[in-house]
Design a protein around this motif. Structure first.
Motif, PDB file in Angstrom:
ATOM      1  N   ARG A  70       3.920 -17.643   0.678  1.00 51.39           N
ATOM      2  CA  ARG A  70       3.517 -17.482   2.079  1.00 51.39           C
ATOM      3  C   ARG A  70       2.946 -16.076   2.270  1.00 51.39           C
ATOM      4  NH1 ARG A  70       7.120 -17.370   5.933  1.00 51.39           N
ATOM      5  NH2 ARG A  70       5.605 -18.052   7.465  1.00 51.39           N
ATOM      6  N   ARG A  71       1.684 -15.933   1.965  1.00 49.98           N
ATOM      7  CA  ARG A  71       1.078 -14.600   2.012  1.00 49.98           C
ATOM      8  C   ARG A  71       1.185 -13.968   3.385  1.00 49.98           C
ATOM      9  NH1 ARG A  71      -3.384 -13.925  -2.458  1.00 49.98           N
ATOM     10  NH2 ARG A  71      -2.748 -15.613  -3.840  1.00 49.98           N
ATOM     11  N   GLU A  72       1.116 -14.792   4.406  1.00 46.28           N
ATOM     12  CA  GLU A  72       1.169 -14.228   5.749  1.00 46.28           C
ATOM     13  C   GLU A  72       2.502 -13.526   6.007  1.00 46.28           C
ATOM     14  OE1 GLU A  72       1.192 -17.282   4.877  1.00 46.28           O
ATOM     15  OE2 GLU A  72       2.428 -18.598   6.151  1.00 46.28           O
ATOM     16  N   ALA A  73       3.547 -13.932   5.273  1.00 50.69           N
ATOM     17  CA  ALA A  73       4.845 -13.291   5.465  1.00 50.69           C
ATOM     18  C   ALA A  73       4.898 -11.929   4.777  1.00 50.69           C
ATOM     19  CB  ALA A  73       5.961 -14.180   4.929  1.00 50.69           C
ATOM     20  N   LEU A  74       3.979 -11.709   3.863  1.00 47.85           N
ATOM     21  CA  LEU A  74       3.995 -10.470   3.095  1.00 47.85           C
ATOM     22  C   LEU A  74       3.231  -9.345   3.777  1.00 47.85           C
ATOM     23  CD1 LEU A  74       3.552 -12.079  -0.390  1.00 47.85           C
ATOM     24  CD2 LEU A  74       5.429 -10.586   0.259  1.00 47.85           C
ATOM     25  N   GLY A  75       2.363  -9.702   4.668  1.00 51.00           N
ATOM     26  CA  GLY A  75       1.623  -8.678   5.405  1.00 51.00           C
ATOM     27  C   GLY A  75       0.879  -7.748   4.475  1.00 51.00           C
ATOM     28  N   ALA A  76       0.975  -6.464   4.779  1.00 52.08           N
ATOM     29  CA  ALA A  76       0.254  -5.460   4.003  1.00 52.08           C
ATOM     30  C   ALA A  76       0.693  -5.454   2.546  1.00 52.08           C
ATOM     31  CB  ALA A  76       0.460  -4.080   4.619  1.00 52.08           C
ATOM     32  N   VAL A  77       1.964  -5.769   2.332  1.00 54.50           N
ATOM     33  CA  VAL A  77       2.460  -5.805   0.959  1.00 54.50           C
ATOM     34  C   VAL A  77       1.711  -6.862   0.161  1.00 54.50           C
ATOM     35  CG1 VAL A  77       4.471  -6.201  -0.475  1.00 54.50           C
ATOM     36  CG2 VAL A  77       4.703  -4.981   1.672  1.00 54.50           C
ATOM     37  N   GLY A  78       1.343  -7.913   0.851  1.00 52.03           N
ATOM     38  CA  GLY A  78       0.582  -8.968   0.200  1.00 52.03           C
ATOM     39  C   GLY A  78      -0.714  -8.457  -0.392  1.00 52.03           C
ATOM     40  N   SER A  79      -1.404  -7.621   0.357  1.00 59.01           N
ATOM     41  CA  SER A  79      -2.658  -7.077  -0.167  1.00 59.01           C
ATOM     42  C   SER A  79      -2.407  -6.204  -1.388  1.00 59.01           C
ATOM     43  CB  SER A  79      -3.371  -6.255   0.907  1.00 59.01           C
ATOM     44  OG  SER A  79      -2.907  -6.566   2.186  1.00 59.01           O
TER      45      SER A  79
ATOM     46  N   HIS B   3       5.797  -0.644 -10.259  1.00 59.30           N
ATOM     47  CA  HIS B   3       6.749  -1.733 -10.394  1.00 59.30           C
ATOM     48  C   HIS B   3       8.180  -1.217 -10.184  1.00 59.30           C
ATOM     49  CE1 HIS B   3       9.368  -4.436 -12.675  1.00 59.30           C
ATOM     50  NE2 HIS B   3       8.549  -5.383 -12.314  1.00 59.30           N
ATOM     51  N   ASP B   4       8.494  -0.090 -10.808  1.00 61.22           N
ATOM     52  CA  ASP B   4       9.830   0.493 -10.675  1.00 61.22           C
ATOM     53  C   ASP B   4      10.139   0.876  -9.237  1.00 61.22           C
ATOM     54  OD1 ASP B   4      10.387   0.146 -13.285  1.00 61.22           O
ATOM     55  OD2 ASP B   4       9.958   2.209 -13.881  1.00 61.22           O
ATOM     56  N   ALA B   5       9.129   1.368  -8.545  1.00 57.87           N
ATOM     57  CA  ALA B   5       9.342   1.778  -7.159  1.00 57.87           C
ATOM     58  C   ALA B   5       9.741   0.576  -6.310  1.00 57.87           C
ATOM     59  CB  ALA B   5       8.072   2.419  -6.605  1.00 57.87           C
ATOM     60  N   LEU B   6       9.030  -0.500  -6.503  1.00 59.67           N
ATOM     61  CA  LEU B   6       9.345  -1.713  -5.747  1.00 59.67           C
ATOM     62  C   LEU B   6      10.759  -2.193  -6.063  1.00 59.67           C
ATOM     63  CD1 LEU B   6       8.366  -3.945  -3.862  1.00 59.67           C
ATOM     64  CD2 LEU B   6       7.455  -5.145  -5.840  1.00 59.67           C
ATOM     65  N   ARG B  68      13.206  14.250   0.559  1.00 57.40           N
ATOM     66  CA  ARG B  68      12.172  13.804   1.481  1.00 57.40           C
ATOM     67  C   ARG B  68      11.502  12.551   0.925  1.00 57.40           C
ATOM     68  NH1 ARG B  68       7.790  17.854   3.651  1.00 57.40           N
ATOM     69  NH2 ARG B  68       8.609  19.076   1.903  1.00 57.40           N
ATOM     70  N   VAL B  69      11.182  11.618   1.796  1.00 56.24           N
ATOM     71  CA  VAL B  69      10.492  10.393   1.375  1.00 56.24           C
ATOM     72  C   VAL B  69       9.065  10.712   0.941  1.00 56.24           C
ATOM     73  CG1 VAL B  69       9.625   8.140   2.117  1.00 56.24           C
ATOM     74  CG2 VAL B  69      11.860   8.937   2.909  1.00 56.24           C
ATOM     75  N   ARG B  70       8.648  10.140  -0.154  1.00 59.49           N
ATOM     76  CA  ARG B  70       7.251  10.293  -0.601  1.00 59.49           C
ATOM     77  C   ARG B  70       6.460   9.074  -0.131  1.00 59.49           C
ATOM     78  NH1 ARG B  70       6.047  10.044  -5.726  1.00 59.49           N
ATOM     79  NH2 ARG B  70       4.147  11.233  -5.385  1.00 59.49           N
ATOM     80  N   ARG B  71       6.005   9.132   1.082  1.00 58.94           N
ATOM     81  CA  ARG B  71       5.342   7.965   1.663  1.00 58.94           C
ATOM     82  C   ARG B  71       4.129   7.536   0.853  1.00 58.94           C
ATOM     83  NH1 ARG B  71       6.361   7.460   7.921  1.00 58.94           N
ATOM     84  NH2 ARG B  71       8.221   8.760   8.065  1.00 58.94           N
ATOM     85  N   GLU B  72       3.461   8.495   0.277  1.00 64.36           N
ATOM     86  CA  GLU B  72       2.261   8.146  -0.481  1.00 64.36           C
ATOM     87  C   GLU B  72       2.601   7.251  -1.674  1.00 64.36           C
ATOM     88  OE1 GLU B  72       3.711  10.972  -0.246  1.00 64.36           O
ATOM     89  OE2 GLU B  72       3.617  12.193  -2.085  1.00 64.36           O
ATOM     90  N   ALA B  73       3.848   7.328  -2.150  1.00 59.58           N
ATOM     91  CA  ALA B  73       4.238   6.497  -3.287  1.00 59.58           C
ATOM     92  C   ALA B  73       4.548   5.062  -2.857  1.00 59.58           C
ATOM     93  CB  ALA B  73       5.465   7.103  -3.972  1.00 59.58           C
ATOM     94  N   LEU B  74       4.732   4.876  -1.567  1.00 62.35           N
ATOM     95  CA  LEU B  74       5.126   3.559  -1.068  1.00 62.35           C
ATOM     96  C   LEU B  74       3.934   2.645  -0.791  1.00 62.35           C
ATOM     97  CD1 LEU B  74       7.991   4.736   1.219  1.00 62.35           C
ATOM     98  CD2 LEU B  74       8.216   3.020  -0.564  1.00 62.35           C
ATOM     99  N   GLY B  75       2.793   3.250  -0.601  1.00 59.52           N
ATOM    100  CA  GLY B  75       1.599   2.438  -0.367  1.00 59.52           C
ATOM    101  C   GLY B  75       1.784   1.464   0.770  1.00 59.52           C
ATOM    102  N   ALA B  76       1.406   0.222   0.504  1.00 64.17           N
ATOM    103  CA  ALA B  76       1.444  -0.805   1.546  1.00 64.17           C
ATOM    104  C   ALA B  76       2.862  -1.043   2.052  1.00 64.17           C
ATOM    105  CB  ALA B  76       0.858  -2.099   1.026  1.00 64.17           C
ATOM    106  N   VAL B  77       3.812  -0.935   1.149  1.00 59.91           N
ATOM    107  CA  VAL B  77       5.201  -1.127   1.566  1.00 59.91           C
ATOM    108  C   VAL B  77       5.567  -0.061   2.586  1.00 59.91           C
ATOM    109  CG1 VAL B  77       7.577  -1.157   0.795  1.00 59.91           C
ATOM    110  CG2 VAL B  77       5.818  -2.219  -0.595  1.00 59.91           C
ATOM    111  N   GLY B  78       4.996   1.105   2.426  1.00 58.15           N
ATOM    112  CA  GLY B  78       5.242   2.186   3.370  1.00 58.15           C
ATOM    113  C   GLY B  78       4.865   1.794   4.778  1.00 58.15           C
ATOM    114  N   SER B  79       3.730   1.168   4.932  1.00 57.35           N
ATOM    115  CA  SER B  79       3.314   0.752   6.279  1.00 57.35           C
ATOM    116  C   SER B  79       4.260  -0.299   6.825  1.00 57.35           C
ATOM    117  CB  SER B  79       1.890   0.185   6.260  1.00 57.35           C
ATOM    118  OG  SER B  79       1.230   0.522   5.086  1.00 57.35           O
TER     119      SER B  79
END
Lengths: 122, 122
Positions: A70-79, B3-6, B68-79
DNA sequence: CTTGTATTTTAGTTTAATCTTAAATACGAA
DNA sequence: TTCGTATTTAAGATTAAACTAAAATACAAG
Protein backbone atom coordinates in the motif's frame (compact mmCIF):
# COMPACT_ATOMS: atom_id res chain seq x y z
CA UNK A 1 2.73 7.06 8.17
CA UNK A 2 1.66 5.90 11.58
CA UNK A 3 3.84 4.89 14.47
CA UNK A 4 3.06 1.21 13.97
CA UNK A 5 3.84 1.46 10.29
CA UNK A 6 7.27 2.83 11.03
CA UNK A 7 7.98 0.05 13.48
CA UNK A 8 6.77 -2.60 11.05
CA UNK A 9 8.88 -1.17 8.30
CA UNK A 10 12.03 -1.20 10.34
CA UNK A 11 12.49 -4.97 10.64
CA UNK A 12 15.01 -6.37 8.14
CA UNK A 13 12.90 -9.44 7.52
CA UNK A 14 9.84 -7.38 6.80
CA UNK A 15 11.90 -5.08 4.62
CA UNK A 16 12.87 -8.11 2.62
CA UNK A 17 9.26 -9.13 2.16
CA UNK A 18 8.26 -5.60 1.23
CA UNK A 19 11.04 -5.51 -1.29
CA UNK A 20 9.79 -8.72 -2.89
CA UNK A 21 6.31 -7.26 -3.08
CA UNK A 22 7.57 -3.95 -4.39
CA UNK A 23 7.49 -4.74 -8.09
CA UNK A 24 4.03 -6.21 -7.96
CA UNK A 25 1.57 -8.24 -5.95
CA UNK A 26 2.46 -11.83 -5.01
CA UNK A 27 0.79 -14.73 -3.31
CA UNK A 28 2.05 -15.63 0.16
CA UNK A 29 3.50 -18.82 -1.23
CA UNK A 30 5.54 -17.00 -3.86
CA UNK A 31 7.03 -14.72 -1.25
CA UNK A 32 7.79 -17.69 0.95
CA UNK A 33 9.39 -19.60 -1.92
CA UNK A 34 11.75 -16.70 -2.52
CA UNK A 35 12.87 -16.85 1.12
CA UNK A 36 14.13 -20.41 1.49
CA UNK A 37 15.81 -19.84 4.84
CA UNK A 38 12.56 -19.38 6.75
CA UNK A 39 9.40 -21.41 6.99
CA UNK A 40 6.15 -20.56 5.28
CA UNK A 41 4.60 -19.95 8.68
CA UNK A 42 7.23 -17.36 9.56
CA UNK A 43 6.56 -15.47 6.34
CA UNK A 44 2.85 -15.64 6.96
CA UNK A 45 3.30 -14.16 10.43
CA UNK A 46 5.39 -11.30 9.13
CA UNK A 47 2.85 -10.64 6.40
CA UNK A 48 0.28 -10.39 9.12
CA UNK A 49 2.35 -7.76 10.93
CA UNK A 50 2.69 -5.77 7.73
CA UNK A 51 -1.02 -6.15 7.10
CA UNK A 52 -1.99 -4.93 10.55
CA UNK A 53 0.36 -2.00 10.21
CA UNK A 54 -1.42 -1.09 7.01
CA UNK A 55 1.69 -1.41 4.87
CA UNK A 56 0.22 -4.12 2.65
CA UNK A 57 -3.24 -5.25 1.73
CA UNK A 58 -4.55 -8.72 1.03
CA UNK A 59 -6.85 -10.06 -1.63
CA UNK A 60 -8.19 -13.57 -1.97
CA UNK A 61 -7.85 -15.23 -5.34
CA UNK A 62 -9.15 -18.76 -5.30
CA UNK A 63 -7.14 -20.58 -2.70
CA UNK A 64 -4.27 -18.10 -2.77
CA UNK A 65 -3.85 -14.94 -0.71
CA UNK A 66 -2.34 -12.20 -2.78
CA UNK A 67 -0.50 -9.37 -1.04
CA UNK A 68 0.20 -5.92 -2.40
CA UNK A 69 2.14 -2.95 -1.01
CA UNK A 70 0.00 0.00 0.00
CA UNK A 71 2.26 2.75 -1.26
CA UNK A 72 -0.16 5.43 -0.22
CA UNK A 73 0.39 4.37 3.40
CA UNK A 74 4.11 4.92 3.05
CA UNK A 75 3.91 8.53 2.01
CA UNK A 76 7.27 10.18 1.55
CA UNK A 77 9.01 7.06 2.76
CA UNK A 78 7.51 5.31 -0.20
CA UNK A 79 9.36 7.55 -2.59
CA UNK A 80 12.58 6.87 -0.72
CA UNK A 81 12.03 3.15 -1.02
CA UNK A 82 11.11 3.62 -4.65
CA UNK A 83 14.49 5.18 -5.20
CA UNK A 84 16.07 2.25 -3.38
CA UNK A 85 14.09 -0.62 -4.84
CA UNK A 86 12.49 0.85 -7.93
CA UNK A 87 15.49 0.87 -10.20
CA UNK A 88 16.12 -1.66 -12.92
CA UNK A 89 18.87 -3.45 -11.01
CA UNK A 90 16.67 -4.20 -8.05
CA UNK A 91 13.78 -5.25 -10.21
CA UNK A 92 16.03 -7.63 -12.03
CA UNK A 93 17.30 -9.07 -8.80
CA UNK A 94 13.83 -9.56 -7.36
CA UNK A 95 12.65 -11.17 -10.60
CA UNK A 96 15.60 -13.55 -10.39
CA UNK A 97 14.86 -14.44 -6.79
CA UNK A 98 11.27 -15.18 -7.59
CA UNK A 99 12.06 -17.05 -10.80
CA UNK A 100 14.72 -19.16 -9.15
CA UNK A 101 12.19 -20.68 -6.82
CA UNK A 102 10.01 -21.69 -9.73
CA UNK A 103 12.71 -23.76 -11.38
CA UNK A 104 12.48 -26.57 -8.84
CA UNK A 105 9.99 -29.46 -8.90
CA UNK A 106 6.92 -27.58 -10.01
CA UNK A 107 3.43 -28.62 -9.22
CA UNK A 108 2.24 -30.18 -6.03
CA UNK A 109 5.56 -30.17 -4.25
CA UNK A 110 4.80 -29.67 -0.55
CA UNK A 111 7.52 -27.02 -0.46
CA UNK A 112 10.39 -28.89 1.14
CA UNK A 113 12.26 -26.60 3.49
CA UNK A 114 15.99 -26.04 3.24
CA UNK A 115 18.23 -27.24 6.01
CA UNK A 116 18.19 -23.91 7.95
CA UNK A 117 21.54 -22.40 8.76
CA UNK A 118 22.76 -18.90 9.39
CA UNK A 119 20.79 -15.89 8.21
CA UNK A 120 22.44 -14.46 5.14
CA UNK A 121 20.50 -12.97 2.29
CA UNK A 122 19.45 -9.34 2.48
CA UNK B 1 18.84 6.97 4.59
CA UNK B 2 20.89 3.83 4.83
CA UNK B 3 19.58 0.39 5.53
CA UNK B 4 21.06 0.39 9.04
CA UNK B 5 19.49 3.73 9.82
CA UNK B 6 16.06 2.46 8.95
CA UNK B 7 16.60 -0.67 10.98
CA UNK B 8 17.70 1.40 13.97
CA UNK B 9 14.23 2.94 13.99
CA UNK B 10 12.69 -0.45 14.68
CA UNK B 11 12.94 -0.14 18.43
CA UNK B 12 10.19 1.80 20.21
CA UNK B 13 12.72 2.76 22.83
CA UNK B 14 14.94 4.37 20.24
CA UNK B 15 11.95 6.09 18.70
CA UNK B 16 11.19 7.50 22.12
CA UNK B 17 14.72 8.83 22.51
CA UNK B 18 14.66 10.31 19.04
CA UNK B 19 11.39 11.97 19.83
CA UNK B 20 12.86 13.54 22.96
CA UNK B 21 15.79 14.82 20.93
CA UNK B 22 13.55 16.02 18.14
CA UNK B 23 12.91 19.52 19.44
CA UNK B 24 16.51 20.17 20.24
CA UNK B 25 19.78 18.75 21.48
CA UNK B 26 19.96 17.26 24.96
CA UNK B 27 22.60 15.79 27.21
CA UNK B 28 22.45 12.05 27.78
CA UNK B 29 21.45 12.67 31.37
CA UNK B 30 18.50 14.83 30.38
CA UNK B 31 17.21 12.15 28.06
CA UNK B 32 17.68 9.54 30.73
CA UNK B 33 15.91 11.68 33.32
CA UNK B 34 12.88 11.93 31.04
CA UNK B 35 12.74 8.13 30.84
CA UNK B 36 12.41 7.08 34.47
CA UNK B 37 11.52 3.47 33.73
CA UNK B 38 14.93 2.57 32.36
CA UNK B 39 18.43 2.97 33.71
CA UNK B 40 20.90 5.55 32.54
CA UNK B 41 23.04 2.77 31.14
CA UNK B 42 20.22 1.48 28.98
CA UNK B 43 19.66 4.94 27.53
CA UNK B 44 23.35 5.32 26.90
CA UNK B 45 23.44 2.02 25.01
CA UNK B 46 20.53 3.02 22.81
CA UNK B 47 22.12 6.38 22.14
CA UNK B 48 25.15 4.46 20.99
CA UNK B 49 23.06 2.44 18.55
CA UNK B 50 21.52 5.61 17.18
CA UNK B 51 24.97 7.17 16.94
CA UNK B 52 26.44 4.24 15.04
CA UNK B 53 23.47 4.22 12.70
CA UNK B 54 24.20 7.87 11.98
CA UNK B 55 20.83 9.04 13.21
CA UNK B 56 22.27 11.29 15.91
CA UNK B 57 25.56 13.03 16.51
CA UNK B 58 27.40 13.68 19.76
CA UNK B 59 29.21 16.70 21.05
CA UNK B 60 31.16 17.03 24.25
CA UNK B 61 30.37 20.00 26.45
CA UNK B 62 32.38 19.92 29.65
CA UNK B 63 31.48 16.70 31.37
CA UNK B 64 28.24 16.27 29.47
CA UNK B 65 27.67 14.53 26.16
CA UNK B 66 25.13 16.38 24.10
CA UNK B 67 23.20 14.50 21.43
CA UNK B 68 21.45 15.95 18.43
CA UNK B 69 19.29 14.39 15.71
CA UNK B 70 20.91 14.31 12.28
CA UNK B 71 17.84 15.10 10.25
CA UNK B 72 19.76 15.02 7.02
CA UNK B 73 20.44 11.32 7.63
CA UNK B 74 16.74 10.58 7.94
CA UNK B 75 15.76 11.74 4.49
CA UNK B 76 12.15 11.02 3.67
CA UNK B 77 11.60 9.34 7.00
CA UNK B 78 12.61 12.61 8.57
CA UNK B 79 9.70 14.41 6.97
CA UNK B 80 7.38 11.65 8.12
CA UNK B 81 8.65 12.01 11.66
CA UNK B 82 8.46 15.77 11.43
CA UNK B 83 4.78 15.45 10.62
CA UNK B 84 4.42 13.09 13.56
CA UNK B 85 6.53 14.88 16.13
CA UNK B 86 6.93 18.38 14.79
CA UNK B 87 3.55 19.77 15.69
CA UNK B 88 2.84 22.00 18.63
CA UNK B 89 1.11 19.30 20.64
CA UNK B 90 4.06 16.97 20.56
CA UNK B 91 6.50 19.73 21.32
CA UNK B 92 4.46 20.70 24.32
CA UNK B 93 4.36 17.13 25.51
CA UNK B 94 8.09 16.64 25.14
CA UNK B 95 8.76 19.91 26.94
CA UNK B 96 6.56 18.71 29.78
CA UNK B 97 8.33 15.37 30.00
CA UNK B 98 11.69 17.04 30.17
CA UNK B 99 10.58 19.72 32.62
CA UNK B 100 8.94 17.24 34.94
CA UNK B 101 12.22 15.51 35.58
CA UNK B 102 13.82 18.76 36.62
CA UNK B 103 11.38 19.38 39.43
CA UNK B 104 12.82 16.72 41.70
CA UNK B 105 15.86 17.08 43.98
CA UNK B 106 18.14 18.99 41.70
CA UNK B 107 21.87 18.99 42.02
CA UNK B 108 24.04 16.07 42.91
CA UNK B 109 21.26 13.53 43.19
CA UNK B 110 22.69 10.23 42.01
CA UNK B 111 19.57 9.71 39.90
CA UNK B 112 17.60 7.27 41.99
CA UNK B 113 15.88 4.80 39.73
CA UNK B 114 12.14 4.10 39.91
CA UNK B 115 10.95 0.73 41.03
CA UNK B 116 10.69 -0.72 37.48
CA UNK B 117 7.39 -2.24 36.51
CA UNK B 118 5.69 -2.82 33.22
CA UNK B 119 6.64 -0.78 30.16
CA UNK B 120 4.13 1.96 29.66
CA UNK B 121 5.16 5.37 28.43
CA UNK B 122 5.40 5.93 24.72
C1' DC C 1 -18.18 -35.56 1.47
C1' DT C 2 -13.30 -36.44 0.55
C1' DT C 3 -8.92 -35.10 -1.20
C1' DG C 4 -5.47 -31.82 -2.27
C1' DT C 5 -3.39 -27.29 -2.34
C1' DA C 6 -2.70 -22.77 -0.04
C1' DT C 7 -2.39 -20.40 3.92
C1' DT C 8 -3.08 -19.21 8.78
C1' DT C 9 -3.04 -20.04 13.65
C1' DT C 10 -1.39 -22.09 17.98
C1' DA C 11 1.87 -23.33 21.23
C1' DG C 12 6.21 -23.87 22.50
C1' DT C 13 11.33 -23.09 21.48
C1' DT C 14 15.23 -20.47 20.02
C1' DT C 15 17.57 -16.37 19.15
C1' DA C 16 18.57 -11.73 19.47
C1' DA C 17 17.72 -7.32 21.74
C1' DT C 18 17.35 -4.92 25.76
C1' DC C 19 18.09 -4.12 30.38
C1' DT C 20 20.47 -4.24 35.01
C1' DT C 21 24.29 -3.81 38.23
C1' DA C 22 28.82 -2.81 38.86
C1' DA C 23 33.05 -1.15 37.48
C1' DA C 24 35.58 1.97 34.41
C1' DT C 25 36.52 6.34 31.97
C1' DA C 26 36.21 11.43 31.26
C1' DC C 27 36.17 15.93 32.75
C1' DG C 28 36.13 19.82 36.11
C1' DA C 29 36.99 21.76 40.47
C1' DA C 30 39.41 22.02 44.85
C1' DT D 1 45.94 14.47 43.11
C1' DT D 2 41.60 13.60 45.02
C1' DC D 3 36.76 14.10 44.79
C1' DG D 4 32.34 14.63 42.54
C1' DT D 5 29.45 14.57 38.57
C1' DA D 6 28.43 12.71 33.90
C1' DT D 7 28.61 9.07 31.05
C1' DT D 8 30.18 4.78 29.00
C1' DT D 9 31.47 -0.07 29.03
C1' DA D 10 31.31 -5.00 30.62
C1' DA D 11 29.12 -9.14 31.95
C1' DG D 12 25.39 -11.50 32.87
C1' DA D 13 20.13 -11.78 33.42
C1' DT D 14 15.61 -10.77 31.49
C1' DT D 15 12.43 -9.99 27.91
C1' DA D 16 10.60 -9.67 23.53
C1' DA D 17 10.79 -10.95 18.73
C1' DA D 18 11.21 -14.38 15.46
C1' DC D 19 11.00 -18.93 14.27
C1' DT D 20 9.42 -23.98 13.91
C1' DA D 21 6.37 -27.95 13.82
C1' DA D 22 1.99 -29.31 13.93
C1' DA D 23 -2.78 -28.67 13.76
C1' DA D 24 -6.51 -25.89 11.90
C1' DT D 25 -8.99 -23.28 8.33
C1' DA D 26 -10.22 -22.01 3.48
C1' DC D 27 -11.24 -22.95 -1.02
C1' DA D 28 -11.57 -25.89 -5.33
C1' DA D 29 -12.37 -29.93 -7.56
C1' DG D 30 -13.84 -34.62 -7.95
Amino acid sequence: MTHDALTALASPRRQEILRLLWTGERAAGDVSAAMPDVSFAAVSLQLKVLLEAGLVERRTDGQRRVYRVRREALGAVGSALERMWGDALWRLRVAAELAETRRGPRPGTPRRRRRLSRRSAS
